[in-house]
Design a protein around this motif. Sequence first.
Motif, PDB file in Angstrom:
ATOM      1  N   GLN A  46      38.414 -25.821 -62.330  1.00 45.98           N
ATOM      2  CA  GLN A  46      39.548 -25.877 -63.132  1.00 45.98           C
ATOM      3  C   GLN A  46      40.081 -24.050 -63.182  1.00 45.98           C
ATOM      4  O   GLN A  46      39.485 -22.993 -62.971  1.00 45.98           O
ATOM      5  CB  GLN A  46      38.202 -25.300 -64.424  1.00 45.98           C
ATOM      6  CG  GLN A  46      39.517 -25.414 -65.661  1.00 45.98           C
ATOM      7  CD  GLN A  46      39.463 -25.423 -67.060  1.00 45.98           C
ATOM      8  OE1 GLN A  46      37.948 -24.827 -66.926  1.00 45.98           O
ATOM      9  NE2 GLN A  46      39.815 -25.500 -68.112  1.00 45.98           N
ATOM     10  N   THR A  47      40.561 -24.687 -61.853  1.00 48.89           N
ATOM     11  CA  THR A  47      41.843 -23.006 -62.271  1.00 48.89           C
ATOM     12  C   THR A  47      42.941 -23.217 -63.169  1.00 48.89           C
ATOM     13  O   THR A  47      43.281 -24.227 -63.448  1.00 48.89           O
ATOM     14  CB  THR A  47      42.059 -23.127 -60.449  1.00 48.89           C
ATOM     15  OG1 THR A  47      43.134 -24.317 -60.421  1.00 48.89           O
ATOM     16  CG2 THR A  47      41.518 -23.229 -59.806  1.00 48.89           C
ATOM     17  N   GLN A  48      44.139 -22.587 -62.866  1.00 54.26           N
ATOM     18  CA  GLN A  48      44.959 -21.867 -63.932  1.00 54.26           C
ATOM     19  C   GLN A  48      46.014 -23.237 -63.089  1.00 54.26           C
ATOM     20  O   GLN A  48      46.534 -23.965 -64.008  1.00 54.26           O
ATOM     21  CB  GLN A  48      45.495 -20.711 -63.933  1.00 54.26           C
ATOM     22  CG  GLN A  48      46.495 -20.570 -64.914  1.00 54.26           C
ATOM     23  CD  GLN A  48      47.124 -19.265 -65.678  1.00 54.26           C
ATOM     24  OE1 GLN A  48      46.776 -18.322 -64.733  1.00 54.26           O
ATOM     25  NE2 GLN A  48      48.284 -19.395 -65.811  1.00 54.26           N
ATOM     26  N   GLU A  49      45.761 -22.978 -62.475  1.00 55.21           N
ATOM     27  CA  GLU A  49      47.108 -24.366 -61.452  1.00 55.21           C
ATOM     28  C   GLU A  49      47.008 -25.841 -61.714  1.00 55.21           C
ATOM     29  O   GLU A  49      47.318 -26.483 -62.210  1.00 55.21           O
ATOM     30  CB  GLU A  49      47.857 -23.854 -60.235  1.00 55.21           C
ATOM     31  CG  GLU A  49      48.939 -25.255 -59.786  1.00 55.21           C
ATOM     32  CD  GLU A  49      49.456 -24.523 -58.130  1.00 55.21           C
ATOM     33  OE1 GLU A  49      49.914 -25.944 -57.512  1.00 55.21           O
ATOM     34  OE2 GLU A  49      48.097 -23.804 -57.535  1.00 55.21           O
ATOM     35  N   LYS A  52      46.967 -26.874 -65.368  1.00 57.34           N
ATOM     36  CA  LYS A  52      48.308 -27.285 -65.939  1.00 57.34           C
ATOM     37  C   LYS A  52      49.102 -28.596 -65.409  1.00 57.34           C
ATOM     38  O   LYS A  52      49.495 -29.006 -66.216  1.00 57.34           O
ATOM     39  CB  LYS A  52      49.416 -25.609 -65.444  1.00 57.34           C
ATOM     40  CG  LYS A  52      50.523 -25.493 -65.825  1.00 57.34           C
ATOM     41  CD  LYS A  52      51.411 -24.699 -65.292  1.00 57.34           C
ATOM     42  CE  LYS A  52      53.103 -24.891 -65.625  1.00 57.34           C
ATOM     43  NZ  LYS A  52      53.534 -23.560 -65.091  1.00 57.34           N
TER      44      LYS A  52
END
Length: 196
Positions: A46-49, A52
């Motif tokens: 779970q990275t920001q990108e 999103k």
Amino acid sequence: MHADVKWIILSYKVPAEPSTLRVRIWRTLKALGVVYIQQSVCVAPQTQEVAKKIEALQKMITANSGEALLLEVERFADGTEKELRKLFNKQRVAELEEFLGGCRLFLQEIESETSKGNFSYHEVEENEADLAKLKRWHKKIAKRDFFGCPLLGESKRQLEQCELTFDAFMHQVYATEGSAEGKIHLDGIIASRNDE
């Protein structure tokens, strides 16, 4: 990526038609570097990108009469997480092996043109475009490398070798074609002055 990774899981179901929706979802998820753990169920760190883009996919799926369930996982069992990391690195290894093959072809092409003495501006343009593709390709793979794939360092070195080889080739083309053009221009000036 840090040792204590948070994960995101997307489970989705879309109508059979139009197939373009399924393909678009699949391509987007593959570009993000997810791992499918079952058909239509994928997982990624779970990275920001990633979060999103997967949230945007979830909205797109539901807007097109599909179903999407998004799960955020704080932690998997140690054995599961270890296995997931292996799966992610296995995908990156496959991609990087293909990339390294592309680098070898690029270097062989320049070597072939050099051995033929084919030092033309056309070859510079062609090889420059190929090098730009390699750079974009590598950047995409590196972006998906969440767990430090062992081939990433070698791929960076090989890309640098491609850049150095291209730079040397370009300078050889300039030395050959550039001086020939200058000589033709200079010979033309001398000839026209002699005609006066």
